[in-house]
Design a protein around this motif. Structure first.
Motif, PDB file in Angstrom:
ATOM      1  N   ALA A 194      -2.330 -11.404   8.569  1.00  0.00           N
ATOM      2  CA  ALA A 194      -2.020 -12.620   7.796  1.00  0.00           C
ATOM      3  C   ALA A 194      -3.144 -12.950   6.827  1.00  0.00           C
ATOM      4  O   ALA A 194      -2.895 -13.322   5.674  1.00  0.00           O
ATOM      5  CB  ALA A 194      -1.773 -13.781   8.745  1.00  0.00           C
ATOM      6  N   ASP A 195      -4.381 -12.797   7.264  1.00  0.00           N
ATOM      7  CA  ASP A 195      -5.528 -13.059   6.390  1.00  0.00           C
ATOM      8  C   ASP A 195      -5.565 -12.089   5.213  1.00  0.00           C
ATOM      9  O   ASP A 195      -5.875 -12.466   4.073  1.00  0.00           O
ATOM     10  CB  ASP A 195      -6.841 -12.962   7.169  1.00  0.00           C
ATOM     11  N   MET A 196      -5.242 -10.816   5.480  1.00  0.00           N
ATOM     12  CA  MET A 196      -5.220  -9.807   4.416  1.00  0.00           C
ATOM     13  C   MET A 196      -4.173 -10.140   3.374  1.00  0.00           C
ATOM     14  O   MET A 196      -4.413 -10.054   2.162  1.00  0.00           O
ATOM     15  CB  MET A 196      -4.937  -8.430   5.019  1.00  0.00           C
ATOM     16  N   LYS A 197      -2.991 -10.557   3.828  1.00  0.00           N
ATOM     17  CA  LYS A 197      -1.916 -10.897   2.900  1.00  0.00           C
ATOM     18  C   LYS A 197      -2.270 -12.143   2.082  1.00  0.00           C
ATOM     19  O   LYS A 197      -1.984 -12.215   0.886  1.00  0.00           O
ATOM     20  CB  LYS A 197      -0.615 -11.109   3.658  1.00  0.00           C
ATOM     21  N   ALA A 198      -2.903 -13.087   2.738  1.00  0.00           N
ATOM     22  CA  ALA A 198      -3.297 -14.318   2.029  1.00  0.00           C
ATOM     23  C   ALA A 198      -4.338 -13.999   0.955  1.00  0.00           C
ATOM     24  O   ALA A 198      -4.324 -14.599  -0.136  1.00  0.00           O
ATOM     25  CB  ALA A 198      -3.839 -15.324   3.026  1.00  0.00           C
ATOM     26  N   ALA A 199      -5.234 -13.070   1.253  1.00  0.00           N
ATOM     27  CA  ALA A 199      -6.281 -12.700   0.298  1.00  0.00           C
ATOM     28  C   ALA A 199      -5.707 -12.043  -0.938  1.00  0.00           C
ATOM     29  O   ALA A 199      -6.273 -12.123  -2.028  1.00  0.00           O
ATOM     30  CB  ALA A 199      -7.295 -11.785   0.975  1.00  0.00           C
ATOM     31  N   LYS A 200      -4.568 -11.323  -0.768  1.00  0.00           N
ATOM     32  CA  LYS A 200      -3.953 -10.644  -1.905  1.00  0.00           C
ATOM     33  C   LYS A 200      -3.141 -11.590  -2.779  1.00  0.00           C
ATOM     34  O   LYS A 200      -2.760 -11.238  -3.873  1.00  0.00           O
ATOM     35  CB  LYS A 200      -3.051  -9.505  -1.406  1.00  0.00           C
TER      36      LYS A 200
ATOM     37  N   THR B 276       4.049  -0.188  12.588  1.00  0.00           N
ATOM     38  CA  THR B 276       3.097   0.928  12.539  1.00  0.00           C
ATOM     39  C   THR B 276       2.344   0.960  11.216  1.00  0.00           C
ATOM     40  O   THR B 276       1.120   1.113  11.181  1.00  0.00           O
ATOM     41  CB  THR B 276       3.835   2.259  12.764  1.00  0.00           C
ATOM     42  N   TYR B 277       3.063   0.822  10.079  1.00  0.00           N
ATOM     43  CA  TYR B 277       2.331   0.856   8.816  1.00  0.00           C
ATOM     44  C   TYR B 277       1.530  -0.423   8.592  1.00  0.00           C
ATOM     45  O   TYR B 277       0.528  -0.421   7.876  1.00  0.00           O
ATOM     46  CB  TYR B 277       3.216   1.213   7.625  1.00  0.00           C
ATOM     47  N   SER B 278       1.931  -1.514   9.228  1.00  0.00           N
ATOM     48  CA  SER B 278       1.107  -2.731   9.180  1.00  0.00           C
ATOM     49  C   SER B 278      -0.210  -2.497   9.903  1.00  0.00           C
ATOM     50  O   SER B 278      -1.281  -2.918   9.448  1.00  0.00           O
ATOM     51  CB  SER B 278       1.858  -3.909   9.816  1.00  0.00           C
ATOM     52  N   ALA B 279      -0.135  -1.793  11.040  1.00  0.00           N
ATOM     53  CA  ALA B 279      -1.353  -1.438  11.774  1.00  0.00           C
ATOM     54  C   ALA B 279      -2.248  -0.532  10.936  1.00  0.00           C
ATOM     55  O   ALA B 279      -3.477  -0.648  10.968  1.00  0.00           O
ATOM     56  CB  ALA B 279      -0.984  -0.756  13.092  1.00  0.00           C
ATOM     57  N   ALA B 280      -1.630   0.381  10.171  1.00  0.00           N
ATOM     58  CA  ALA B 280      -2.404   1.271   9.304  1.00  0.00           C
ATOM     59  C   ALA B 280      -3.132   0.480   8.221  1.00  0.00           C
ATOM     60  O   ALA B 280      -4.295   0.768   7.902  1.00  0.00           O
ATOM     61  CB  ALA B 280      -1.484   2.311   8.673  1.00  0.00           C
ATOM     62  N   ASP B 281      -2.466  -0.525   7.660  1.00  0.00           N
ATOM     63  CA  ASP B 281      -3.107  -1.365   6.647  1.00  0.00           C
ATOM     64  C   ASP B 281      -4.312  -2.105   7.233  1.00  0.00           C
ATOM     65  O   ASP B 281      -5.366  -2.194   6.605  1.00  0.00           O
ATOM     66  CB  ASP B 281      -2.097  -2.381   6.086  1.00  0.00           C
TER      67      ASP B 281
ATOM     68  N   SER C 156       0.815  -1.216   0.000  1.00  0.00           N
ATOM     69  CA  SER C 156       0.000   0.000   0.000  1.00  0.00           C
ATOM     70  C   SER C 156       0.847   1.263   0.000  1.00  0.00           C
ATOM     71  O   SER C 156       2.063   1.219   0.240  1.00  0.00           O
ATOM     72  CB  SER C 156      -0.891  -0.003   1.244  1.00  0.00           C
ATOM     73  N   PRO C 157       0.214   2.429  -0.238  1.00  0.00           N
ATOM     74  CA  PRO C 157       0.951   3.699  -0.167  1.00  0.00           C
ATOM     75  C   PRO C 157       1.578   3.943   1.206  1.00  0.00           C
ATOM     76  O   PRO C 157       2.659   4.516   1.300  1.00  0.00           O
ATOM     77  CB  PRO C 157      -0.110   4.757  -0.480  1.00  0.00           C
ATOM     78  N   VAL C 158       0.912   3.507   2.277  1.00  0.00           N
ATOM     79  CA  VAL C 158       1.484   3.740   3.607  1.00  0.00           C
ATOM     80  C   VAL C 158       2.728   2.883   3.812  1.00  0.00           C
ATOM     81  O   VAL C 158       3.688   3.313   4.468  1.00  0.00           O
ATOM     82  CB  VAL C 158       0.439   3.479   4.724  1.00  0.00           C
ATOM     83  N   ALA C 159       2.751   1.687   3.223  1.00  0.00           N
ATOM     84  CA  ALA C 159       3.914   0.806   3.371  1.00  0.00           C
ATOM     85  C   ALA C 159       5.068   1.227   2.478  1.00  0.00           C
ATOM     86  O   ALA C 159       6.239   1.101   2.858  1.00  0.00           O
ATOM     87  CB  ALA C 159       3.520  -0.636   3.066  1.00  0.00           C
ATOM     88  N   MET C 160       4.754   1.752   1.291  1.00  0.00           N
ATOM     89  CA  MET C 160       5.803   2.072   0.328  1.00  0.00           C
ATOM     90  C   MET C 160       6.245   3.529   0.363  1.00  0.00           C
ATOM     91  O   MET C 160       7.392   3.842   0.037  1.00  0.00           O
ATOM     92  CB  MET C 160       5.333   1.714  -1.084  1.00  0.00           C
TER      93      MET C 160
ATOM     94  N   SER D 127      -4.699  -8.925  15.873  1.00  0.00           N
ATOM     95  CA  SER D 127      -4.321  -8.038  14.768  1.00  0.00           C
ATOM     96  C   SER D 127      -3.364  -8.745  13.815  1.00  0.00           C
ATOM     97  O   SER D 127      -3.467  -8.609  12.588  1.00  0.00           O
ATOM     98  CB  SER D 127      -3.670  -6.768  15.315  1.00  0.00           C
ATOM     99  N   LEU D 128      -2.428  -9.509  14.359  1.00  0.00           N
ATOM    100  CA  LEU D 128      -1.487 -10.248  13.511  1.00  0.00           C
ATOM    101  C   LEU D 128      -2.219 -11.284  12.660  1.00  0.00           C
ATOM    102  O   LEU D 128      -1.863 -11.502  11.491  1.00  0.00           O
ATOM    103  CB  LEU D 128      -0.422 -10.932  14.371  1.00  0.00           C
ATOM    104  N   ALA D 129      -3.243 -11.888  13.229  1.00  0.00           N
ATOM    105  CA  ALA D 129      -4.040 -12.856  12.470  1.00  0.00           C
ATOM    106  C   ALA D 129      -4.794 -12.159  11.339  1.00  0.00           C
ATOM    107  O   ALA D 129      -4.872 -12.678  10.212  1.00  0.00           O
ATOM    108  CB  ALA D 129      -5.011 -13.577  13.395  1.00  0.00           C
ATOM    109  N   MET D 130      -5.346 -10.975  11.605  1.00  0.00           N
ATOM    110  CA  MET D 130      -6.037 -10.211  10.559  1.00  0.00           C
ATOM    111  C   MET D 130      -5.060  -9.824   9.450  1.00  0.00           C
ATOM    112  O   MET D 130      -5.389  -9.890   8.259  1.00  0.00           O
ATOM    113  CB  MET D 130      -6.685  -8.960  11.153  1.00  0.00           C
TER     114      MET D 130
END
Length: 357
Positions: free
Chosen positions: A351-357, A324-329, A171-175, A346-349
């Motif tokens: 992981a689920d987001m990354k798996a969905a992508k 911090t930017y992971s929390a923003a995502d 995402s823009p916040v990560a990059m 939050s870490l589980a959420m």
């Protein structure tokens, strides 16, 4: 002062800047470069006259004479394995952001570097921007009193945004905002982030990789300071790799406004219309000079190795920025504030987001 043998792995845009900067430094005895694209390898070889040039980074790992390695590879998923191999081989490492794609990867890199007593840092570059350095000086000297709020708005042209968004699903916040989260937390140290609320807006980039065009994140620090960081990559096509930033810092005794949009560098030609030279985020070579941050940052890390001093960015700090930017995502996805450090939920959420992508 002694000289060292240094290497650059990945000699694209940023790696090319670092290779040229090292080639001109009297602190470098021999330069070694690695690049998987043969045509780019030949181009940088002609510019830097290295001792060796290879397409296999293992040649750098296996060379015991090389002490310092700069890793500027893409895609970003290559950062962890290459940095791990370099650190295990006993080499000091400057790694371009992000430190890793997974928090456990960041933890392992930090652990290896500490165990082997190696310098390990992340190339955020913005701390070497003279305006941001002035902000740090002003805050340290107490000119602003207690800082109450920091706001950063950074936006790239869609030419560059498209290039980044097409190579990695981040995402823009990560990059992009990662640069700003780094220097803002540096400005506010020892305060640490405890809560993040973020929202994103779709537009031009959605069809390219499903990414937001921009994200705005509100970060609450443990001393009550409020941080608002906005980052996007959808500005109309303009000067190659253009980046414009606006910064506001308010405190109990003063305020500091920093215009880093490069509107003071205006080139207007019949062929290309209005351009803003020297407006790229890492900077660029200008004849015998380097205008920007990445050249000085490159030499700083070399000096930290030679003088056995701490590099500007501690890897633990980069890990905090990543969290911090992971929390923003996560926040942008669920529409709720996320507490730091990240909970197991939050870490589980994430992981689920990354798996969905």
């Amino acid at each position: 002062m002694r000289q060292v043998e240094a290497a650059v792995i990945g000699t694209g845009w940023c790696g090319g800047i670092r290779a040229e900067s090292l080639a001109k430094s009297a602190l470098v005895d021999k330069l070694h470069i690695c690049e998987i694209k043969p045509e780019r390898l030949a181009e940088v070889k002609a510019l830097t006259n290295p001792a060796t040039a290879t397409t296999d980074y293992q040649d750098i790992i296996k060379n015991p004479a090389i002490e310092v390695v700069y890793i500027s590879t893409t895609p970003e998923g290559s950062h962890y394995p290459i940095a791990r191999d370099c650190l295990k081989a006993g080499k000091h490492v400057l790694l371009e952001k992000p430190i890793a794609l997974e928090l456990w990867e960041a933890d392992e890199l930090i652990s290896i570097s500490r165990k082997n007593n190696l310098k390990f840092t992340i190339g955020y570059s913005q701390r070497f921007n003279s305006k941001i350095a002035y902000a740090k000086k002003s805050i340290t000297e107490g000119k602003l009193g207690k800082v109450v709020n920091v706001m950063v708005s950074r936006h790239l042209s869609r030419n560059l945004g498209k290039k980044i968004a097409n190579r990695v699903k981040l995402s823009p916040v990560a990059m992009e905002s990662t640069h700003d989260l780094d220097f803002v937390m540096w400005l506010l140290a020892p305060a640490k982030p405890v809560k993040v609320y973020s929202q994103g807006a779709y537009g031009y980039m959605k069809e390219l990789n499903g990414s937001y065009d921009c994200m705005w994140s509100t970060v609450t620090m443990d001393d009550g300071t409020l941080v608002v960081v906005g980052g996007g990559w959808n500005l109309p096509p303009s000067y190659p790799n253009y980046c414009g930033t606006w910064i506001e810092i308010t405190g109990t005794e003063g305020a500091l406004i920093l215009d880093d949009t490069s509107r003071d560098n205006w080139l207007n030609t019949v062929a290309n219309g209005t351009e803003y030279p020297m407006s790229t985020m890492p900077g660029e070579h200008v004849d015998h000079m380097f205008a920007g941050q990445m050249g000085p940052e490159t030499i700083h890390f070399l000096e930290s190795v030679l003088m056995d001093t701490a590099p500007m960015v501690a890897p633990e700090h980069a890990r905090m920025v990543m969290e911090t930017y992971s929390a923003a995502d996560i926040s942008a996805e669920v529409g709720e504030p996320i507490s730091l450090p990240l909970s197991n939920h939050s870490l589980a959420m994430l992981a689920d987001m990354k798996a969905a992508k």
